[in-house]
Design an enzyme around this catalytic site. Structure first.
Site, short mmCIF file in Angstrom:
data_model
loop_
_atom_site.label_atom_id
_atom_site.label_comp_id
_atom_site.label_asym_id
_atom_site.label_seq_id
_atom_site.Cartn_x
_atom_site.Cartn_y
_atom_site.Cartn_z
N GLU A 184 0.80 -1.23 0.00
CA GLU A 184 0.00 0.00 0.00
C GLU A 184 0.83 1.27 0.00
O GLU A 184 0.51 2.21 -0.75
CB GLU A 184 -0.98 0.00 1.17
CG GLU A 184 -2.21 -0.89 0.97
CD GLU A 184 -1.94 -2.36 1.25
OE1 GLU A 184 -0.81 -2.69 1.65
OE2 GLU A 184 -2.86 -3.17 1.07
N HIS A 196 -11.22 -3.77 9.52
CA HIS A 196 -11.82 -3.74 8.18
C HIS A 196 -13.20 -3.09 8.18
O HIS A 196 -13.99 -3.34 7.27
CB HIS A 196 -11.97 -5.17 7.62
CG HIS A 196 -10.73 -5.72 6.98
ND1 HIS A 196 -9.55 -5.90 7.65
CD2 HIS A 196 -10.47 -6.13 5.72
CE1 HIS A 196 -8.64 -6.43 6.84
NE2 HIS A 196 -9.18 -6.57 5.66
#
Ligand SMILES: Cc1ncc(C[n+]2csc(CCOP(=O)(O)OP(=O)(O)O)c2C)c(N)n1
Ligand SMILES: Cc1ncc(C[n+]2csc(CCOP(=O)(O)OP(=O)(O)O)c2C)c(N)n1
Ligand SMILES: [Mg+2]
Ligand SMILES: [Mg+2]
Lengths: 348, 327, 348, 327
Positions: free
Chosen positions: D62, D131
């Protein structure tokens, strides 16, 4: 671990040593003037990182680049930018936080940049600029240009994970990118052997699929040859990595007196001087005589002296410029505190 | 007794030294914390007493520094991880916010992460957009983290000592412009209570609420206002989590007016949180809107003039208070 | 690239294969029941990652660990935890989000942990748990225990920079740490050759100064031997790395039908079955007869069936538990929204 | 004309497709954006039309994904970087907040970073603490970033199209529970203006201000309240930077009461910013404190019951509004 192009240098007649020497001398002298700017209280802050001792890396790699190529640097990037053609007066003005500087006084030494010269930016985050060259490489590949992009960083960044993510992507996508580690043996007060167990940095890059080499930064021609070979490879879609070994002559920043290393280590380290080595070579190979070099050096000294005067005389940015360039032209700008207060307290 | 003149920096060092003597599971992990003594000198010489096994110099690997501290804190050590600049939070927010802050909760209370993340922030050195930020807003918005931001040497000492006894992760943000502030401090005095604000100056006309370096800016403003016969009460929050709203509410209910001051950018920051809470809790008492003074919503410029103009000044506080009081 | 201990396995009389088989069969059956839990709508969400095909990695490494050792896992960690002694009923209850689960229903499959068994936590951030074992290793070294800490992660994490920062620190500090990459060939829909140019992962670890090996995960005894050698080394202060090659039999999660790979690739991949290979070996070496193995398998099936019933019957966590364990015992807790509203709106 | 029934997911895909047809410097970079079609299916099949050179699958890296997008945006491409979950912001905040957000400013306006960071957040799938977060508060607090959070398919389409014409970095946060929402959308209609809030329902008694999925929760509440003869005005902000306070202020000046609703954690979040601004701007009009309804200050638990109880519900909005109106 030998450079990809380990053949002896070009015939002496073709040597670029005079040009490389001139670049290195300009860097050395510029950095001396930066120290003076600070000492005279004219710099914006004290976060100034001199690249004295590292001129071979900057000059050697820069000479392997083309005008259309781009690059990012770490916080110790004055020399690299100069070697790529920067105007030292505008650089010095930026280091002084003045409107006439490359970034209108907002960036300073650690955030200097110039799109016209392909300088995508110095960075105050160790490793922060590395992925940007991968992005540039992606652009060049997609847009079909012939350019490469080069990331310059210190040995400290060899321990930042982002470097490995970046090298992996460059290799995976066959990007025209070159990673250049200027290993000056220290990250602040930490000698490289206290930061990692293995300094065979080329093995790391190879393990991600890059072409890799290590070279001695005292020998600017060796740096240049290695960089040229890797840059050629990168232009062909095989990204490269090189680690250039040198010695940081002075403290990390202007406040650092290097108490963590001995005088003897410094004395030995400073013998690894790419500038005087090149000068000696020019003289011994009869490419220049001492008088010519003295004249060259003196001209450079005058040029660099002028950068301080320029900076001292330059204007600070106007207060209103504070709100400019947060967003692009014509876009809604952040509301200044004062306007908000005037509105809210108008009828208070 | 043990009253001494001491800098903010030395108070922090003393706190570390005393904590390390008292508890030998305390270790310091970070860049240049050992031989170098810390980029701002806070850990200077501690390595002489405690050795390289407890003053652990690291490579420049911030995500791993915090991640290692998390793992060490789960297995018997009490690490003080040092982030050289709060601006590097962007590199470690995953380990801090997704790991340290959530582990106790996600694991159903089985274990905590008793670590302190020491760092420093703020303007004052022309260090530019990546070395001058005030990012406590990100931390305050992360459930599971405690947050201390001392303004004085005494608080620096006591809050750091206390942080090193807590069962949970504490982010401890110093201010780069305070390190050389000197104060008389009684180290044997009653310790600064954890999670309690302090009234730094009493007053009746308006309540100023702030923390960290802005306490001193606000104090200067309060002194100027006093000369103009305006009496403001000044609250230093000291910790932002826990947030001692009781002290703030009691004051605002009395004064009826509040100005909150923060160095961090205005939008989405600590000043907004304070204003929102005061607005909710003191609605019936407020005679004027709660006014937020904070950093401009811009990156911090290097130019010293621009830098200092980008955050609240004593003059701005004075002018704002006077306008609020129509004086 | 050969395992540090490449000598043939121990004399058959000393083989741990029966035990390893049992562990693997328990994992396989448990994961089949997890799929059933999901199909029956009893799981908390759909983010369930089955480790079928990876049993050799879990069982082989786990058998090289001691009770005092600790570990972290990635999101596909059921098998590892079982191999380290987890109670499958409490695991299943956690996967169902029930109070009787290991984390009282707050963690679920991706955040399961148990301090009593040294499980420092599964992690839903790829690579997120890796540095924690370095921290644990630091604790063990400083506190003078004999334990090691083991990080389990997937091939996807080989491209996360944090891994390299973690390996570098472990090597620099001579920590009792083992890094275990379970290379199941895929990160979601991305086959490893689309994620990196070089899959010689051991070279990466070696370049940071670790002992490193690659091993075939279909051969649980080979995994175990390699892990044992590296764990011994780690206990002596030389951190290790191993990459275990295997095949993810099913989709990434329960929703993924693997449209990105061919039926043929799946069929071939599923032939790399550590469980049936071990079973065949037990039979052909006369260590077990088929009836005994059938009985063993049937017992395991019953045990695992019961975990579903247990989960179905278990209670959801009480609503008030929502505010518990944000902070440690006795510490000020966050104020619930409702209390705040009650206070503020009391006289509204 | 081109009015079609379309899901939020398909509207996003359509926006990407149309933008990529219109501007061939637009590329999508992220995990599983190509062959897989995106973890939530938003980029499904786009690779068939545009190829792997423009739908660029990445390794699980990322920080580099965002860093590469920054570099590409500086050199002629217009990248859409995809972060599979907003929860991974912690990994990329340095590249986003220290690099993308500050480059134009630090470099004195020489160049911008025209990139879009697409991601999705929020609760609804028992995906747990790492999440399920709503982290727009961190973004809103970062000068230099634009921030869009569409609630409807039409806005998803138009705001994404518009984002892909802006000169600056845009963080574009979708909601995981909205992807399958179907709506009739006229794609040829007047585009949603960028930076303007929309009144989703008109009313006189109180103003509800929200964005993203909470718009639908608030709408449900407003409908229930209407049955009880309470008329609330519902404002969907659509973008949080720019923040259209003009629309909010006009409404609150008329209704005299405001409730702000956000899914993200309360403290230091978007709800607080909105409450602070309303409190400052509408002080003389407010008949009750501005009330913040937001996520609890806790990590998100996996258990579905706890998860859904941790964020504002329609019932909570209804009850709160009634109490504020003493009805
Ligand atoms: C991410 C990050 N961590 C730490 C620092 C503080 N810092 C600035 S320069 C530096 C040393 C960098 O060493 P190296 O990469 O070798 O570059 P050099 O200074 O030797 O040129 C450190 C630790 C920083 N600026 N950014
Ligand atoms: C930091 C981060 N990025 C992306 C994801 C989404 N994601 C979850 S698992 C996964 C694939 C991981 O692949 P690998 O590491 O090989 O493990 P495997 O699933 O194959 O066991 C991805 C991309 C994530 N959870 N965390
Ligand atoms: Mg260095
Ligand atoms: Mg995998």
């Amino acid at each position: 671990m030998t450079p990809p192009d380990a053949t002896p240098g070009p015939a002496r007649a073709n040597t670029r040593l005079p040009e490389l020497y001139r670049t290195m001398r300009r860097i050395r002298t510029f950095e001396e003037r930066v120290a003076e700017l600070y000492a005279r209280g004219l710099s914006a802050g004290s976060m100034l990182h001199l690249s004295i001792g590292e001129e071979g890396a900057a000059a050697g790699v820069a000479a392997a680049m083309r005008p259309e190529d781009s690059f990012t640097t770490h916080h110790r990037g004055h020399g690299i930018f100069l070697a790529r053609g920067a105007d030292p007066a505008r650089m010095m003005a930026e280091i002084g936080g003045k409107e006439a500087g490359y970034c209108r006084g907002k960036g300073g030494s650690m955030h200097i940049a110039d799109m016209a010269l392909g300088h995508l930016g110095a960075n105050a985050i160790v490793g922060g600029g590395i992925p940007h060259v991968v992005g540039a490489g992606l652009s060049y590949k997609r847009l079909g240009t012939d350019a490469i992009s080069v990331a310059f960083f210190g040995d400290g960044a060899m321990q930042q994970g982002l470097l490995y993510e970046s090298m992996n992507m460059a290799a995976l996508w066959d990007l025209p990118v070159l990673f250049v580690c200027i290993n000056n043996q220290y990250g602040m007060g930490t000698r490289i052997d206290r930061a990692t167990r293995s300094i065979e940095f080329d093995r790391r890059a190879e393990a991600f699929g890059l072409a890799a080499a290590m070279v001695d930064g005292e020998d600017v021609e060796a740096v240049h040859r290695t960089a040229q070979a890797l840059a050629d490879g990168a232009r062909g879609g095989k990204p490269g990595f090189m680690a250039i070994s040198c010695f940081r002559f002075f403290g990390h920043g202007r406040m650092d007196k290097s108490p963590y290393r001995t005088a003897e280590e410094e004395a030995t380290g400073r013998k690894r001087d790419p500038v005087s080595r090149a000068r000696d070579a020019l003289l011994s190979q009869g490419l220049n005589d001492a008088a010519a070099l003295d004249a060259l050096d003196a001209g450079i000294a005058r040029e660099m002296d002028a950068t301080i005067d320029f900076t001292a005389a330059a204007d600070a940015p106007a207060g209103a410029s504070m709100f400019r360039d947060v967003f692009g032209p014509g876009e809604p700008e952040p509301e200044p505190l004062q306007s908000r207060l005037d509105r809210i307290l108008a009828d208070a | 007794m043990a009253e001494t003149e001491i800098t903010y920096r030395d108070a922090l060092r003393q706190a570390l030294q005393d904590a390390m003597r008292a508890d030998d599971t305390v270790v310091v992990i970070g860049e240049e914390v050992g031989a170098y003594g810390g980029a701002y000198g806070v850990t200077r010489d501690l390595i002489t007493e405690f050795g390289a096994g407890r003053l652990i110099d690291t490579p420049i690997s911030e995500p791993a520094i915090v991640g290692v501290a998390v793992g060490a804190a789960m297995t018997g050590l009490r690490p003080v991880a040092e982030l050289m600049y709060v601006d590097f939070l962007g590199l470690v927010m995953d380990q801090l916010a997704n790991q340290a802050a959530k582990i106790r909760y996600m694991f159903g209370g089985q274990i905590g992460v008793p670590m302190v993340l020491r760092t420093q922030g703020g303007t004052g050195r022309s260090a530019g957009a990546q070395h001058s930020q005030s990012l406590e807003g990100w931390i305050m918005h992360t459930p599971g983290l405690r947050l201390a931001m001392p303004a004085t040497a005494a608080d620096a000492y006591h809050l750091l000592r206390h942080s090193l006894t807590l069962p949970d992760p504490v982010v401890f943000i110093e201010h780069k412009s305070l390190y050389t502030r000197k104060e008389r401090v009684d180290l044997d005095a009653e310790p600064t209570p954890w999670g309690k604000a302090v009234v730094r100056r009493q007053g009746n006309d308006l309540t100023l609420v702030t923390y960290s370096r802005m306490v001193h800016v606000a104090l200067a403003a309060a002194e100027q206002l006093a000369k103009q016969d305006i009496s403001v009460e000044l609250i230093d929050l000291r910790t932002l989590n826990p947030l001692d709203m009781a002290t703030v509410i009691a004051s605002v209910e009395r004064t009826g007016r509040a100005v909150v001051v923060s160095e961090g950018p205005l939008t989405g920051g600590v000043a907004s949180e304070l204003a929102a809470r005061i607005g909710e809790e003191c609605f019936d008492y407020l005679q004027a809107p709660v006014i937020r003074l904070a950093g401009e919503d811009i990156p911090i410029p290097v130019s010293p003039d621009l830098e200092s103009a980008s955050i609240p000044t004593a003059a701005l506080i004075v002018a704002t208070v006077r306008r609020m009081l129509r004086r």
